[in-house]
Design a protein around this motif. Structure first.
Motif, PDB file in Angstrom:
ATOM      1  N   TRP A 290       0.821  -1.208   0.000  1.00  0.00           N
ATOM      2  CA  TRP A 290       0.000   0.000   0.000  1.00  0.00           C
ATOM      3  C   TRP A 290       0.858   1.263   0.000  1.00  0.00           C
ATOM      4  O   TRP A 290       0.434   2.320  -0.438  1.00  0.00           O
ATOM      5  N   ARG A 291       2.110   1.130   0.454  1.00  0.00           N
ATOM      6  CA  ARG A 291       2.997   2.294   0.443  1.00  0.00           C
ATOM      7  C   ARG A 291       3.636   2.546  -0.930  1.00  0.00           C
ATOM      8  O   ARG A 291       4.089   3.646  -1.203  1.00  0.00           O
ATOM      9  N   GLN A 292       3.765   1.477  -1.699  1.00  0.00           N
ATOM     10  CA  GLN A 292       4.368   1.539  -3.040  1.00  0.00           C
ATOM     11  C   GLN A 292       5.838   1.922  -3.031  1.00  0.00           C
ATOM     12  O   GLN A 292       6.369   2.402  -4.029  1.00  0.00           O
ATOM     13  N   TRP A 293       6.505   1.725  -1.926  1.00  0.00           N
ATOM     14  CA  TRP A 293       7.921   2.087  -1.881  1.00  0.00           C
ATOM     15  C   TRP A 293       8.744   1.261  -2.855  1.00  0.00           C
ATOM     16  O   TRP A 293       9.799   1.704  -3.313  1.00  0.00           O
ATOM     17  N   GLU A 294       8.271   0.034  -3.154  1.00  0.00           N
ATOM     18  CA  GLU A 294       9.027  -0.826  -4.063  1.00  0.00           C
ATOM     19  C   GLU A 294       9.135  -0.227  -5.462  1.00  0.00           C
ATOM     20  O   GLU A 294       9.997  -0.627  -6.240  1.00  0.00           O
TER      21      GLU A 294
END
Ligand code: FEO
Ligand code: CA
Ligand code: CA
Ligand code: CA
Length: 637
Positions: A290-294
């Motif tokens: 949900w953070r989409q840091w990847e």
């Protein structure tokens, strides 16, 4: 928190749920009898080390404060629930804000600018969502001069950045969030009038965050599980994440605990089946996080770095007195969603660390060091958490239980020590540990030496409601257990247990509350206990996370005597603000100040429509407050 964290259930082991054991136990015994807790000081009090523990009240102080048999009453007039946007506190007490999200920490740090946040600035400022608080005296026994270690558990872009677009976070926003994690160390001083301030330019001030270099210790350090393309040695870790609760060691270090580390990693579905299953046991998302840091850093993409996730989920030891020291992740204490880690000493002076794994149907653990604490050799003490035995709790319905060692024997004969320390949940599944109702803080009462273990709630696990009868149906309100190690020795492998309180509203018979046998007609409500602390008299102080949902009331701080005629008498000491949980209860060694962290005020509406504007009336800022008695006496006296 409500941290997109513990919503699911990842334990499919089929071990018998604690709820069913508890239910049978209550049925068998009728109402749980409140044993008078007046146990004399044991273990430490007879040790030559008593009174030499760094940074805490000596046990003779504790005994003096407690009188005979522990706590015997509290000088707090319970206040009502509320939902207003102020911190309310019991008559005769006051509170002040000590430090806020964005305040300068590192000497020379820039002032906070809400509309122009950068990663570089955030790495020097007080992080977001303060949680655990550790008061570390600058000299042994000092009550006015200290260092405060404060966790920054997690971030949420919508609570931090005006106009935030959750579909398309920017690289600078992601970097700023990474920098807002971790822990701050700030020097603090009490003024003569009883109020406190932090020093903005102290040598000790430090920010540890998601980029800070750390080293692992113990069986998994350098193992194949830890090797990544950026770090083929498996010995050089970047950052810590989701540091929720914590604890302190007798040698003056802070233990800060990575809790919901799984939520930072995306694309578990890209892995082969065995690895995917291992990560799923910790709740790693199959697709995008949900953070989409990847999308911005390969280390968070399991498709690119399958082992990076194995390097998170640990108890991290930090030496606040040396701002140049390297944080150490102690793999011997296991990898799970550590809520906190609280230490005590066994009869033979080994270090014992209790830690809960905060997820529905997960377990309670303790670590016992191989070597013994030596008050005259801090360098040796700093290695104590590198080697020892990790145990997991198995309860039975006769009121006793067993600490089962997680060692390469029996069902774990094919496991290496590194395997056990990295895939701890699966190891515990195989030895028959008892699934619990989200273990949060677990802490030893300094007066009666019993271990108090908080189960925060279990109300949202509909899919698993059929696992066993809960004593009260869905456990929407949480409960606290009282555990006694056999012989009073923290290193014992057997224990007995009782229920201390079953939370809820005593005025509502449907809640099935219980407060150590105290007459409930006089008591107010409490729900979703999370973090705890003890004062020197052995009174239990409880902060909550989730009362808005459970009781339509703000989260709050309570005090509950654990002994004497008032054992179980609940009093509400303070109330927080909308959207914010109350965390981090921590006393100075003389109990004249109680530090509390107000985490995520205003959460729910986001920064654009906050449900709170605390503390300054403009926008919500997670902040640490100090509560104190107006007459300068001990909080609770
Ligand atoms: Fe971060 Fe278990 O609360
Ligand atoms: Ca919680
Ligand atoms: Ca917590
Ligand atoms: Ca605690």
């Amino acid at each position: 928190m409500t941290n997109n964290s513990t919503e699911g259930v990842t334990n499919r082991s089929g071990n018998e749920p604690f709820a069913s054991i508890l239910d049978r136990r209550i049925s068998r015994r009728g109402l749980v009898k409140a044993a008078a807790v007046g146990a004399p000081l044991i273990a430490l009090s007879t040790s030559p080390l008593a009174g030499r523990i760094f940074g805490g009240a000596s046990l003779s102080d504790v005994a003096e404060a407690a009188g005979h048999g522990g706590s015997s009453g509290v000088g707090v007039q319970s206040i009502p629930h509320d939902l207003d946007d102020t911190i309310n506190i019991a008559p005769g007490y006051a509170s002040e804000v000590l430090i806020r999200w964005g305040d300068p920490v590192v000497p020379g740090a820039p002032a906070f600018d809400l509309n122009n946040q950068t990663k570089a600035a955030a790495e020097q400022q007080f992080g977001f969502n303060c949680d655990y608080v550790a008061f570390m005296p600058l000299d042994p026994g000092s009550v006015r001069f200290g260092l405060l270690g404060v966790n920054h558990e997690y971030t949420r872009g919508g609570d931090m950045f005006p106009g935030y677009d959750g579909e398309n976070p920017t690289a600078e926003q992601v970097g700023t969030e990474i920098a807002n994690h971790g822990l701050s160390v700030v020097r603090v001083t009490r003024r003569r009038n009883g109020t406190w301030y932090y020093h903005q330019d102290s040598y000790y001030n430090r920010r540890i965050h998601g980029e800070t270099p750390m080293v692992p210790t113990g069986p998994a350090a350098g193992s194949a599980h830890f090797q990544t393309s950026a770090d083929p040695t498996g010995m050089d870790i970047r950052g810590m994440f989701n540091n929720c609760g914590g604890g302190k060691t007798p040698w003056g270090t802070i233990l800060t605990c990575e809790e919901n580390f799984h939520q930072y990693f995306g694309n578990n579905d890209s892995l082969e089946e065995a690895a995917k299953e291992r990560n799923a046991r910790y709740g790693a998302p199959g697709g995008a996080s949900w953070r989409q840091w990847e999308r911005f850093e390969s280390r968070f993409d399991l498709a690119q770095e399958s082992n990076e996730i194995n390097r998170h989920g640990y108890v991290v030891e930090i030496d606040p007195y040396d701002p140049h020291s390297t944080p150490r992740k102690h793999t011997a204490l296991g990898r799970f969603k550590h809520e906190a880690a609280n230490t005590t000493l066994s009869d033979d002076n080994r270090v014992v660390v209790y830690s809960g794994d905060d997820q529905r149907f997960d377990y309670m653990y303790k670590f016992v060091s191989r070597n013994t604490f030596n008050p005259y050799n801090r360098a040796a003490n700093l290695k104590l958490l590198e080697e020892g035995t990790l145990y997991v709790a198995k309860f039975d319905d006769s009121g006793s239980g067993e600490w089962i060692p997680l060692v390469p024997e029996g069902p774990l004969a094919d496991w290496s020590p590194a395997d056990i320390c990295v895939f701890t949940r699966q190891a515990a599944d195989l030895v028959g540990a008892t699934p619990m109702d989200r273990p949060e803080d677990i802490e030893v009462n300094p007066v009666n030496r019993r271990v108090y273990a908080v189960m925060t709630n279990n109300s949202r696990r509909a899919a698993d409601a059929t696992d066993g009868p809960n004593p009260r149906g869905p456990n929407a309100y949480g409960h606290i257990l009282e555990v006694t190690e056999n012989g009073g020795d923290a290193a014992s492998t057997r224990f007995t247990w009782d229920i201390f309180i079953l939370c809820g509203d005593p005025a509502n018979p449907d809640h099935g509350t219980y407060f150590a046998g105290f007459d409930q007609s006089e008591l107010d409500s409490i729900a979703t206990p999370d973090n705890i602390a003890f004062d020197r008299a052995g009174n239990l102080w409880v902060t909550t996370d989730g009362q808005p949902r459970a009781l339509e009331a703000a989260d709050a701080t309570y005090v509950i005597p654990t002994a004497g005629p008032e054992r179980g008498r609940l009093r509400r000491f303070m109330t927080g603000v909308p959207g914010g949980e109350v965390t981090g209860p921590e006393f100075t060694p003389d109990d004249t100040a109680l530090f509390l962290a107000i985490q995520h005020p205003g959460e729910g509406g986001g920064l654009d429509e906050p449900t709170s504007t605390w503390p300054d009336g403009d926008f919500p800022r997670p902040s640490v407050i100090v509560t104190r008695k107006l007459d300068g006496g001990r909080v609770g006296s």
